[in-house]
Structure formats: structure tokens, C-alpha cells
Write a protein that holds these residues in place. Structure first.
Motif, PDB file in Angstrom:
ATOM      1  N   LEU A  32       0.815  -1.221   0.000  1.00  0.00           N
ATOM      2  CA  LEU A  32       0.000   0.000   0.000  1.00  0.00           C
ATOM      3  C   LEU A  32       0.848   1.270   0.000  1.00  0.00           C
ATOM      4  N   ASN A  33       2.171   1.091   0.172  1.00  0.00           N
ATOM      5  CA  ASN A  33       3.088   2.233   0.248  1.00  0.00           C
ATOM      6  C   ASN A  33       2.737   3.152   1.410  1.00  0.00           C
ATOM      7  N   VAL A  34       2.449   2.534   2.568  1.00  0.00           N
ATOM      8  CA  VAL A  34       2.175   3.276   3.801  1.00  0.00           C
ATOM      9  C   VAL A  34       3.001   2.634   4.920  1.00  0.00           C
ATOM     10  N   THR A  35       2.953   3.195   6.096  1.00  0.00           N
ATOM     11  CA  THR A  35       3.702   2.643   7.223  1.00  0.00           C
ATOM     12  C   THR A  35       2.944   1.476   7.847  1.00  0.00           C
ATOM     13  N   PRO A  36       3.652   0.550   8.493  1.00  0.00           N
ATOM     14  CA  PRO A  36       2.960  -0.533   9.202  1.00  0.00           C
ATOM     15  C   PRO A  36       1.998  -0.017  10.269  1.00  0.00           C
ATOM     16  N   SER A  37       2.327   1.129  10.867  1.00  0.00           N
ATOM     17  CA  SER A  37       1.442   1.709  11.872  1.00  0.00           C
ATOM     18  C   SER A  37       0.087   2.062  11.268  1.00  0.00           C
ATOM     19  N   THR A  38       0.098   2.580  10.044  1.00  0.00           N
ATOM     20  CA  THR A  38      -1.162   2.928   9.366  1.00  0.00           C
ATOM     21  C   THR A  38      -2.009   1.691   9.128  1.00  0.00           C
ATOM     22  N   VAL A  39      -1.360   0.599   8.704  1.00  0.00           N
ATOM     23  CA  VAL A  39      -2.098  -0.642   8.467  1.00  0.00           C
ATOM     24  C   VAL A  39      -2.642  -1.191   9.786  1.00  0.00           C
ATOM     25  N   SER A  40      -1.859  -1.098  10.846  1.00  0.00           N
ATOM     26  CA  SER A  40      -2.310  -1.581  12.155  1.00  0.00           C
ATOM     27  C   SER A  40      -3.550  -0.822  12.622  1.00  0.00           C
ATOM     28  N   LYS A  41      -3.565   0.503  12.387  1.00  0.00           N
ATOM     29  CA  LYS A  41      -4.744   1.293  12.753  1.00  0.00           C
ATOM     30  C   LYS A  41      -5.961   0.873  11.932  1.00  0.00           C
ATOM     31  N   SER A  42      -5.726   0.593  10.640  1.00  0.00           N
ATOM     32  CA  SER A  42      -6.837   0.135   9.788  1.00  0.00           C
ATOM     33  C   SER A  42      -7.363  -1.211  10.265  1.00  0.00           C
ATOM     34  N   LEU A  43      -6.437  -2.086  10.659  1.00  0.00           N
ATOM     35  CA  LEU A  43      -6.842  -3.397  11.153  1.00  0.00           C
ATOM     36  C   LEU A  43      -7.677  -3.260  12.431  1.00  0.00           C
ATOM     37  N   ALA A  44      -7.302  -2.314  13.289  1.00  0.00           N
ATOM     38  CA  ALA A  44      -8.071  -2.089  14.515  1.00  0.00           C
ATOM     39  C   ALA A  44      -9.499  -1.658  14.183  1.00  0.00           C
ATOM     40  N   LYS A  45      -9.647  -0.810  13.166  1.00  0.00           N
ATOM     41  CA  LYS A  45     -10.981  -0.373  12.753  1.00  0.00           C
ATOM     42  C   LYS A  45     -11.785  -1.537  12.176  1.00  0.00           C
ATOM     43  N   LEU A  46     -11.103  -2.392  11.399  1.00  0.00           N
ATOM     44  CA  LEU A  46     -11.790  -3.556  10.819  1.00  0.00           C
ATOM     45  C   LEU A  46     -12.243  -4.514  11.914  1.00  0.00           C
ATOM     46  N   ARG A  47     -11.400  -4.719  12.908  1.00  0.00           N
ATOM     47  CA  ARG A  47     -11.765  -5.598  14.024  1.00  0.00           C
ATOM     48  C   ARG A  47     -12.965  -5.053  14.782  1.00  0.00           C
ATOM     49  N   ASP A  48     -13.016  -3.752  14.925  1.00  0.00           N
ATOM     50  CA  ASP A  48     -14.143  -3.127  15.607  1.00  0.00           C
ATOM     51  C   ASP A  48     -15.416  -3.257  14.779  1.00  0.00           C
ATOM     52  N   TRP A  49     -15.279  -3.046  13.468  1.00  0.00           N
ATOM     53  CA  TRP A  49     -16.451  -3.111  12.589  1.00  0.00           C
ATOM     54  C   TRP A  49     -17.056  -4.512  12.582  1.00  0.00           C
ATOM     55  N   PHE A  50     -16.200  -5.515  12.420  1.00  0.00           N
ATOM     56  CA  PHE A  50     -16.687  -6.896  12.312  1.00  0.00           C
ATOM     57  C   PHE A  50     -16.831  -7.579  13.675  1.00  0.00           C
ATOM     58  N   ASP A  51     -16.399  -6.876  14.720  1.00  0.00           N
ATOM     59  CA  ASP A  51     -16.478  -7.443  16.069  1.00  0.00           C
ATOM     60  C   ASP A  51     -15.819  -8.821  16.109  1.00  0.00           C
ATOM     61  N   ASP A  52     -14.599  -8.881  15.547  1.00  0.00           N
ATOM     62  CA  ASP A  52     -13.880 -10.142  15.440  1.00  0.00           C
ATOM     63  C   ASP A  52     -12.402  -9.811  15.294  1.00  0.00           C
ATOM     64  N   PRO A  53     -11.498 -10.591  15.875  1.00  0.00           N
ATOM     65  CA  PRO A  53     -10.068 -10.295  15.742  1.00  0.00           C
ATOM     66  C   PRO A  53      -9.543 -10.447  14.319  1.00  0.00           C
ATOM     67  N   LEU A  54     -10.205 -11.243  13.479  1.00  0.00           N
ATOM     68  CA  LEU A  54      -9.865 -11.459  12.071  1.00  0.00           C
ATOM     69  C   LEU A  54      -8.547 -12.210  11.888  1.00  0.00           C
ATOM     70  N   PHE A  55      -7.484 -11.766  12.571  1.00  0.00           N
ATOM     71  CA  PHE A  55      -6.171 -12.392  12.464  1.00  0.00           C
ATOM     72  C   PHE A  55      -5.619 -12.624  13.872  1.00  0.00           C
ATOM     73  N   VAL A  56      -4.994 -13.770  14.038  1.00  0.00           N
ATOM     74  CA  VAL A  56      -4.369 -14.097  15.322  1.00  0.00           C
ATOM     75  C   VAL A  56      -2.885 -14.338  15.077  1.00  0.00           C
ATOM     76  N   LYS A  57      -2.021 -13.698  15.864  1.00  0.00           N
ATOM     77  CA  LYS A  57      -0.583 -13.851  15.679  1.00  0.00           C
ATOM     78  C   LYS A  57      -0.139 -15.248  16.107  1.00  0.00           C
ATOM     79  N   THR A  58       0.723 -15.857  15.284  1.00  0.00           N
ATOM     80  CA  THR A  58       1.343 -17.138  15.603  1.00  0.00           C
ATOM     81  C   THR A  58       2.824 -17.023  15.266  1.00  0.00           C
ATOM     82  N   PRO A  59       3.653 -17.975  15.681  1.00  0.00           N
ATOM     83  CA  PRO A  59       5.080 -17.927  15.315  1.00  0.00           C
ATOM     84  C   PRO A  59       5.324 -17.937  13.814  1.00  0.00           C
TER      85      PRO A  59
END
Length: 319
Positions: A32-59
Motif C-alpha cells: 500500500l506504500n504506507v507505514t505498518p502503523s497505518t495498516v495496524s490502525k486500519s486493522l483495529a478499525k476492521l476488528r471493531d467493525w466486524f467485532d472479530d479479531p480477524l487475524f491471530v498472531k502465531t510464530p
């Protein structure tokens, strides 16, 4: 309570698609040619919208939640339709509709003249592109690069080309079921012998490469019977195999669908046919359901509905 789509920043859906593809905030940010912080903020909004974590961190990176998995294909389809919509121009209709067809050859040669004439009569300014059905044709339909496909599938229960293995988002309709048969010159020495499985396997075979595979249901059936063919030549298409089978000074035989008889009569009148000398349940496993294939997103598209009906009508004329 359902949320209104008007309240959602649609750019978040593009971010979500990239996250689904890349499974990484950093990789999505790079695309997207943006910073990872920007994507993280977008992901937080998506999680709020869908009321679901969507992605879970694994090794090993992000793991999709069941909800994210269920949305992956629908989101890709939705964005593909959006891309097509945004790509339209004011002068598109003046130039006519475009048709992208993936047809098995030589089936396409038998039907092509009638089909293109029908298209141009109904859509005088249409642009038509016809490609042979190949190993990547189904993916082209899924990606929206082709409108419809018409090809044979396989009936053998272990075949990777079974209709049962088509993705759930693909619609299809079987127009007819074909049985392959043997094509050989009318002066072929096999015709002087009793036509049975021993004679069939005594002579060399011409094979075709089908969707990157050098074997098909016949070979699986022969293995079940403890037998095998002597394949000495592998070619890219039925047309090539019939052309070689018709040439003099060899004893090779070709196998192709029964519908190819019409094609062979026109171009190779010295070819004759014989049934594959297998019977019962083994023969049933060789049946080829010739099938119209399209994406569910096009199920109610007037152009695709019209095209499907025209192909069916043309086939019925040849039946």
C-alpha cells in the motif's frame, strides 16, 4: 443490529484484502506504500467493525479466524466486480460488449462459427475473444478474466478434474456426456484382428497433455485392471493427435471424445473409430461430462445468461 455500509471507509476493505493475501502487516503496508502503523490502525478499525479479531498472531505469521476465512473469497469477488465497474468508460457501450470465452478444442471449432454469428446478430458491436481451455482456465474464470468455459470433466472417482471438486463459488451445467473412443486409419493393422483389450494395448498410443497431466481416467482404469498403455507420443491437443493418427506409415492410434468424429470427418476422412474395449463399471469411469462453467457472481448477469442459452441451443442443433 446491522451496520450501514455507508458508515464504512471502503478503503479498509482494500487493506483487508491485502492482509488476507499477505498474512502480514509489514508486507501489506509495503504493497500500500504506507507505514505498518497505518495498516495496524486500519486493522483495529476492521476488528471493531466486524467485532472479530480477524487475524491471530502465531510464530508463523497471522492465522485467519473462521470469520476471516469465510470472507476471503467473497471479498475478492466483490473487489473484482468493483474493479470492473470502475474500469468502465462513457464510450464503452458504443463499442459494444466484450465476450471472453474458454472453450475446449476442437469443440470450439465445431461450434465457433454459429456462436460468433449469434453473438454478432444480438450484439452487433461485440468484441469476442476465444481461448482454448487449458490448465489455468478455471483460475481465469475465478479472477474475472473469462466469462464462461465449456469443457470436459472426468467421472473417475479419483480424478482431480471431477465436477465434485469444483469450488463452491463456481456454477456449472452439464450439456452432454461423451465417451472417448479410439481413432485409427482405415488401413490400420488392428482392424484385421479381433477388436478386444489385447489388440487395443498391442499397438502404440498417441496421448495428449491435458491440464498439465499426461495421464487421465483411462490410465487409472487400466491400472485397476493390472494393465497399461504403450504411449510413444504425447501432444498438446486432440487436433494434433488426430492429425498424426491419420498419417500413413505407422501403427499408432489416438483416443479422443466421440464428438471429435464430426471434426475428423471433415479433415481426416480416412480415420475410423472403435470403442474402447472396456465394459461395465470401468467404462462408466471414462464418461466425460461436457460442462458449461461460470462464476456465481455472473449467475444473474444478462449477458452470461444469454450466452449460456445460445451455447445450449447450438449444441442441441448438433445433438
Amino acid at each position: 443490529m446491522k451496520k450501514s455500509l455507508a458508515r464504512l471507509d471502503l478503503n479498509l476493505l482494500f487493506t483487508l484484502q491485502l492482509l488476507l493475501q499477505e498474512r502480514s502487516v509489514t508486507k501489506a503496508a509495503k504493497k500500500l506504500n504506507v507505514t505498518p502503523s497505518t495498516v495496524s490502525k486500519s486493522l483495529a478499525k476492521l476488528r471493531d467493525w466486524f467485532d472479530d479479531p480477524l487475524f491471530v498472531k502465531t510464530p508463523h505469521g497471522f492465522q485467519l479466524t473462521p470469520l476471516a476465512q469465510s470472507m476471503e473469497q467473497d471479498l475478492a469477488d466483490w473487489l473484482q466486480m468493483g474493479k470492473q465497474l470502475m474500469g468502465k468508460r462513457g464510450d464503452d457501450m458504443a463499442k459494444g460488449l466484450s465476450f471472453e470465452l474458454m472453450l475446449e478444442s476442437p469443440l470450439s471449432l465445431i461450434m465457433l462459427n454459429q456462436l460468433t454469428q449469434a453473438i454478432y446478430q444480438h450484439y452487433p458491436d461485440a468484441k469476442v475473444k476465444v481461448r482454448n481451455w487449458d490448465y489455468d482456465s478455471l483460475e481465469a474464470i475465478i479472477r474475472g478474466e473469462a466469462d464462461i468455459g465449456f469443457t470436459g470433466r472426468e467421472s473417475h472417482p479419483r480424478s482431480k478434474e471431477s465436477l465434485d471438486l469444483l469450488p463452491y463459488f463456481i456454477d456449472f451445467e452439464v450439456l452432454f456426456t461423451d465417451l472417448p473412443q479410439v481413432y485409427l486409419r482405415r488401413d490400420h493393422p488392428a482392424l484385421q484382428e479381433e477388436w478386444n483389450i489385447d489388440t487395443f494395448l498391442k499397438y502404440s498410443h498417441i496421448n495428449i497433455l491435458w491440464e498439465k497431466s499426461e495421464t487421465w481416467a483411462l490410465d487409472d482404469v487400466l491400472i485397476e485392471l493390472g494393465l497399461s498403455r504403450n504411449i510413444v507420443l504425447t501432444l498438446a491437443s486432440f487436433e494434433q493427435s488426430l492429425f498424426v493418427a491419420a498419417e500413413p506409415h505407422h501403427s499408432m492410434m489416438a483416443i479422443a471424445p466421440q464428438y471429435c468424429e464430426q471434426y475428423a470427418r471433415q479433415l481426416h476422412p480416412d480415420l475410423v473409430t472403435r470403442p474402447i474395449p472396456i465394459s461395465g463399471e470401468y467404462l462408466d469411469k471414462l464418461a466425460i461430462p461436457f460442462t458449461l462453467i461460470w462464476h456465481k457472481r455472473n449467475s444473474h448477469n444478462p449477458k452470461i445468461t444469454w450466452l449460456r442459452n445460445r451455447i445450449k441451443a447450438i449444441y442441441q442443433q448438433h445433438d
